[in-house]
Structures are given as structure tokens and as C-alpha cells.
Design a protein around this motif. Structure first.
Motif, short mmCIF file in Angstrom:
data_model
loop_
_atom_site.label_atom_id
_atom_site.label_comp_id
_atom_site.label_asym_id
_atom_site.label_seq_id
_atom_site.Cartn_x
_atom_site.Cartn_y
_atom_site.Cartn_z
N TYR A 65 4.86 16.18 0.59
CA TYR A 65 4.94 14.75 0.30
C TYR A 65 5.93 14.47 -0.82
CZ TYR A 65 0.69 15.02 3.01
OH TYR A 65 -0.22 15.28 4.00
N THR A 70 7.43 10.78 -0.42
CA THR A 70 6.42 9.92 0.20
C THR A 70 5.72 9.07 -0.86
OG1 THR A 70 6.03 11.59 1.88
CG2 THR A 70 4.29 9.97 1.58
N ASP A 73 0.74 5.72 -1.00
CA ASP A 73 0.00 5.02 0.06
C ASP A 73 0.04 5.78 1.37
OD1 ASP A 73 -0.53 3.03 -1.75
OD2 ASP A 73 1.03 1.69 -1.02
N ASP A 74 1.03 6.66 1.54
CA ASP A 74 1.19 7.40 2.78
C ASP A 74 0.50 8.77 2.76
OD1 ASP A 74 2.77 5.33 3.73
OD2 ASP A 74 4.61 6.22 2.96
#
Length: 128
Positions: A65, A70, A73-74
């Protein structure tokens, strides 16, 4: 070493009490200053070493991530993260502690607070 650290903590608590910041009672301070096993145990029995391996598990989990930049929230749901960590022998409290450490060390860009209010989690109390 425990006796020396107990005396140092006793002095710190003593100074705090004189400043009106009462965190422990006078009996506990006396116990620390004079090497009482009971007082020392209260201070030191819950200390748990967090290994490099545990920190690496958490760091490696988030590396895809981070590399993909990222947004938090993802990220996967917290329950999924918690299950993964438990599979690797890391309890939720330690997971949050490691997240905070990695974040404070600028090695992780995850907002721990999005997972909930951890102020009351044992071992993670924050002074206010």
C-alpha cells in the motif's frame, strides 16, 4: 537494573506529586525508592519486548500500500488486518503499538486513528 530504574521512577513520581501531578500514591513512590518488590513488579511486570520480526510483519503487510501510495481509505478493513496479524502471532494491542511506532518513525503512512479510539487500549495510554 530494576532497582535503579525503580528509584528513578520513584523520584520522577515524587517530583510530579510536588507539582500537583498526582499519578501514583505516596506508598508506591516510597516502595519504588526503597526497592519493594511489590512496587517494582507493578511498574515492570507488564513490559513486553516488541521484536524486530514483529515490526517487520506489520511493515511488510503495509508495504504494497505504501509503494502504491494508497490512501488510508483504500486499506483493507481493520478486522482483516487484525486476523492477519493474529495468524502471525501479533495481538491487536501490539499491532496498534507497532503501527504507531512505524508511523512515528516515518516508516509508515497509515493513520492509526482511522481504526478507532485506542486511547484506552492497555499499554497505549496517552497523556493529555
Amino acid at each position: 537494573m530494576t532497582l535503579a530504574l525503580g528509584k528513578v521512577l520513584g523520584r520522577i513520581y515524587e517530583v510530579q506529586n510536588h507539582q500537583g501531578i498526582s499519578t501514583v500514591d505516596n506508598g508506591h513512590i516510597y516502595g519504588l525508592l526503597h526497592g519493594f518488590e511489590e512496587a517494582l513488579a507493578i511498574e515492570f511486570e507488564n513490559l513486553k519486548f516488541i521484536s524486530k520480526e514483529e515490526a517487520a510483519v506489520v511493515s511488510e503487510y503495509f508495504s504494497p500500500y505504501i509503494n502504491a501510495e494508497t490512501e488510508t481509505d483504500d486499506l483493507p478493513p481493520y478486522d482483516e488486518m487484525r486476523s492477519y496479524m493474529k495468524e502471525h502471532g501479533i495481538e491487536p494491542e501490539r499491532f496498534i503499538t507497532i503501527l504507531r511506532y512505524l508511523n512515528a518513525s516515518d516508516r509508515l503512512n497509515v493513520d492509526v486513528n482511522q481504526f478507532g479510539d485506542f486511547k484506552l487500549t492497555r499499554g497505549n495510554e496517552e497523556s493529555g
